[in-house]
Design an enzyme around this catalytic site. Structure first.
Site, short mmCIF file in Angstrom:
data_model
loop_
_atom_site.label_atom_id
_atom_site.label_comp_id
_atom_site.label_asym_id
_atom_site.label_seq_id
_atom_site.Cartn_x
_atom_site.Cartn_y
_atom_site.Cartn_z
N GLU A 285 0.87 -1.18 0.00
CA GLU A 285 0.00 0.00 0.00
C GLU A 285 0.91 1.22 0.00
O GLU A 285 1.54 1.53 1.01
CB GLU A 285 -0.91 -0.01 1.24
CG GLU A 285 -1.98 1.05 1.15
CD GLU A 285 -2.65 1.38 2.48
OE1 GLU A 285 -3.77 1.88 2.46
OE2 GLU A 285 -2.04 1.15 3.55
N HIS B 252 -11.72 -1.09 1.64
CA HIS B 252 -12.38 -0.86 2.93
C HIS B 252 -12.17 0.53 3.49
O HIS B 252 -12.72 0.87 4.53
CB HIS B 252 -11.87 -1.91 3.93
CG HIS B 252 -10.40 -1.73 4.21
ND1 HIS B 252 -9.44 -1.96 3.26
CD2 HIS B 252 -9.74 -1.29 5.31
CE1 HIS B 252 -8.25 -1.69 3.77
NE2 HIS B 252 -8.41 -1.29 5.02
N ASP B 253 -11.31 1.34 2.83
CA ASP B 253 -11.07 2.71 3.30
C ASP B 253 -11.75 3.74 2.40
O ASP B 253 -11.66 4.94 2.67
CB ASP B 253 -9.57 3.03 3.26
CG ASP B 253 -8.76 2.24 4.27
OD1 ASP B 253 -9.32 1.83 5.30
OD2 ASP B 253 -7.56 2.05 4.02
O1 ISL Z 1 -8.33 5.74 5.06
C1 ISL Z 1 -7.62 6.65 4.76
C2 ISL Z 1 -8.11 8.00 4.67
O2 ISL Z 1 -9.44 7.98 5.02
C3 ISL Z 1 -6.22 6.44 4.39
O3 ISL Z 1 -5.46 7.59 4.57
C4 ISL Z 1 -5.65 5.28 5.17
O4 ISL Z 1 -5.47 5.65 6.48
C5 ISL Z 1 -4.35 4.90 4.59
O5 ISL Z 1 -4.60 4.49 3.27
C6 ISL Z 1 -3.72 3.76 5.36
O6 ISL Z 1 -4.62 2.69 5.43
C7 ISL Z 1 -4.26 1.49 6.00
O7 ISL Z 1 -3.67 1.63 7.28
C8 ISL Z 1 -4.49 2.14 8.32
C9 ISL Z 1 -5.85 1.45 8.40
O8 ISL Z 1 -6.70 2.19 9.21
C10 ISL Z 1 -6.48 1.29 7.03
O9 ISL Z 1 -7.69 0.59 7.14
C11 ISL Z 1 -5.48 0.60 6.17
O10 ISL Z 1 -5.98 0.30 4.90
C12 ISL Z 1 -3.72 1.94 9.59
O11 ISL Z 1 -3.33 0.61 9.71
#
Ligand code: ISL
Length: 552
Positions: free
Chosen positions: A256, A329-330
């Site tokens: 990611e 999911h985000d």
């Molecule tokens: O969801 C976001 C903004 O609303 C993104 O900035 C997100 O925080 C970022 O892509 C990182 O996401 C990942 O790590 C986070 C977790 O909350 C997310 O669900 C995950 O996909 C922390 O582990």
């Protein structure tokens, strides 16, 4: 063991376990629930699953805060359930990639508990713990995190603070410490030895922090990110994981790559560098906001999307592998986003979006519910939301008044909970997800939008996705062909060609809710239309019409 590029032929389905299927009827999705739906995934045609975290966790961030990397969160099931799920997936020709969350642990992890209990504990150096300024009165610097909070939390009434780029319950690991890296490698081997096929590496571009820990001026959103996104030792760490672990398994990794530029991303996936198999970038999901902040909403313009897609498609071609997605999911749901409609024109909209991204170069990901065109949740109050990010931002906007209008206007539309509402399997009270009230509100449109209906209707979005998948599988033009943008400046049409030798696949999509006439359509008169979301075709593209054409 021979390492292969199997991931280039994968169609990956993302499961968010707490929202997928509730096997033991306690209102929360679980592994037995997933097992019961594997035939459904097989029918859809996917051949790999990305499972969001199922490890033991206090669930402050729904499992992205891990307290034990070697066990399963009890309400999701047991390790035996996990093993059964994996073997049932493999029996069906479906691989499994796990979510690897190692930028941070949970504050409930035993390492962290030891670290804060005792200054001399060997675990102290597993985390990023620094003395505050002014004898502890002020945090070590002015960085802020991703969830609208300051990035440092004071440890009791001591002078020391720990860094957390996400929620307070997610302390960042100190990757400078070789012991931490050895722990991570052991975790990787543990799951690979159990038979998993790879990892989706959460916020992997944040693991190396600039050790000067300098404050930044001026402070804008996510202050300090220039000191930890693609930090100084990122490539070294990833290469180390590759040589010590990944090289020994036929596994894949998808990183990611939050906030990475194209050049930075290339260095992560250039095969000879041996770091990651592919990257997951977010430029296209930022086409409808300002400064990468989703609360600063901007009207969508398909020209911007084409520009971003063109940049990444051409930029990575021949250099490294990409992933393709429009939901996760985000993110909020794609239908109703990117200029499309989630009401009367929902079906054609969902099919058009699906087609447009599916035939780009890279591995397509489908997020649960996307294949039936699930829409954003129908939230009315902050109390309907569960996500820690939503609550933090909401609370911040009550304190910092300048943010209030933005948050009030956009929160329900952009909250991550939109993607996390329970999967809609049928029209029963809790949508067939559970028999009891689920942890997050079921969307009230479950009577019309659900898997049962989709399976019955041969024109459904589900059946259309089956066609997308089967056309893509084994198609070398889509896998390897070059990408050519056919109409860079048109304000409604997104048209591109994939070309390999003299074989071509052309995709023409109308991103408008109105009919659009353009002479490009006639240029492909002698091509065959192999897929479309309308049954009849003319010179005029109907609202949200999409066509896939071939010349072979
Ligand atoms: O969801 C976001 C903004 O609303 C993104 O900035 C997100 O925080 C970022 O892509 C990182 O996401 C990942 O790590 C986070 C977790 O909350 C997310 O669900 C995950 O996909 C922390 O582990």
């Amino acid at each position: 063991m021979k390492k292969t590029d199997w991931y280039k032929d994968a169609i990956i389905y993302q499961i968010y376990p707490r929202s997928f299927c509730d096997g033991n009827k306690d209102g929360l999705g679980d592994i037995p629930g997933i097992i019961s739906k594997l035939d459904y995934l097989k029918e859809l045609g996917v051949n790999c699953v990305w499972l969001s975290p199922v490890y033991d966790s206090p669930q402050e961030d729904n499992g992205y805060d891990i307290s034990n990397y070697r066990d399963i969160y009890k309400p999701f099931g047991t390790l035996d359930d996990f093993k059964k799920m994996l073997s049932e997936m493999h029996k069906r020709g479906i691989r499994l990639i796990m979510d690897l969350v190692v930028n941070h642990t949970s504050s409930e992890h035993k390492w962290f508990k030891e670290a804060i209990k005792d200054k001399n504990s060997p675990y102290r150096d597993y985390y990023i713990i620094k003395k505050g300024r002014k004898n502890g009165a002020k945090a070590p610097n002015n960085w802020s995190g991703f969830f609208g909070e300051k990035a440092w939390e004071r440890i009791g009434d001591s002078e020391d603070y720990y860094l957390h780029l996400f929620a307070k319950g997610q302390p960042d690991l100190n990757w400078e410490n070789p012991k931490v890296r050895e722990e991570v490698k052991d975790i990787l081997r543990y799951w690979l030895d159990l038979g998993v096929d790879g990892f989706r590496c959460d916020v992997i571009t944040l693991i190396s922090k600039d050790q000067r820990f300098k404050s930044v001026f001026p402070t804008i959103a996510i202050a300090g990110h220039q000191y930890y996104v693609n930090g100084p030792r990122l490539h070294e760490y990833l290469h180390e994981l590759y040589t010590d672990v990944y090289a020994n398994y036929d596994c894949m990794t998808v990183g990611e790559t939050v906030l990475s530029t194209l050049d930075q991303a290339k260095d992560l996936v250039l095969p000879e560098r041996q770091e990651l198999s592919m990257i997951f970038n977010f430029d296209h999901t930022d086409t409808d906001n300002h400064f990468g902040v989703k609360y600063f909403y901007k009207k969508f313009d398909v020209r911007k999307l084409k520009k971003v897609v063109n940049k990444w498609q051409q930029g990575l071609h021949g250099c490294g592998w990409n992933s393709l997605f429009i939901e996760n999911h985000d993110q909020r749901r794609s239908v109703g986003r990117f200029g499309t409609d989630d009401k009367e024109l929902r079906e054609v909209s969902a099919k058009m979006l699906g087609t447009t991204y599916f035939f780009l170069q890279g591995t397509p990901f489908i997020y649960q519910g996307q294949e039936i065109g699930m829409t954003n949740g129908d939230f009315q109050s902050i109390n309907d939301l569960q996500d820690v990010e939503a609550h933090n931002i909401y609370n911040l906007s009550r304190k910092v008044k300048i943010l209030k209008p933005f948050v009030d206007k956009t929160l329900f539309n952009v909250t991550r909970d939109n993607a996390r509402t329970p999967m809609q399997w049928d029209n029963s009270e809790f949508a067939g997800f559970s028999d009891v009230e689920p942890w997050l509100k079921v969307n009230s449109n479950k009577d019309a939008i659900n898997v049962n209906e989709s399976l019955k209707n041969e024109d459904s979005i589900f059946h259309y996705y089956q066609k997308l998948i089967s056309f893509r599988k084994g198609n070398e033009i889509i896998k390897d062909g070059e990408y050519i943008d056919l109409l860079k400046h048109h304000k409604h049409i997104f048209a591109y060609k994939r070309k390999l030798g003299d074989k071509e696949v052309v995709v023409i999509s109308n991103f408008s809710n109105k009919p659009v006439l353009n002479k490009l359509v006639n240029q492909f008169d002698n091509y065959e239309i192999v897929l479309s979301n309308y049954k009849t075709h003319s010179d005029v593209l109907k609202p949200y019409e999409t066509r896939v054409l071939i010349n072979y």
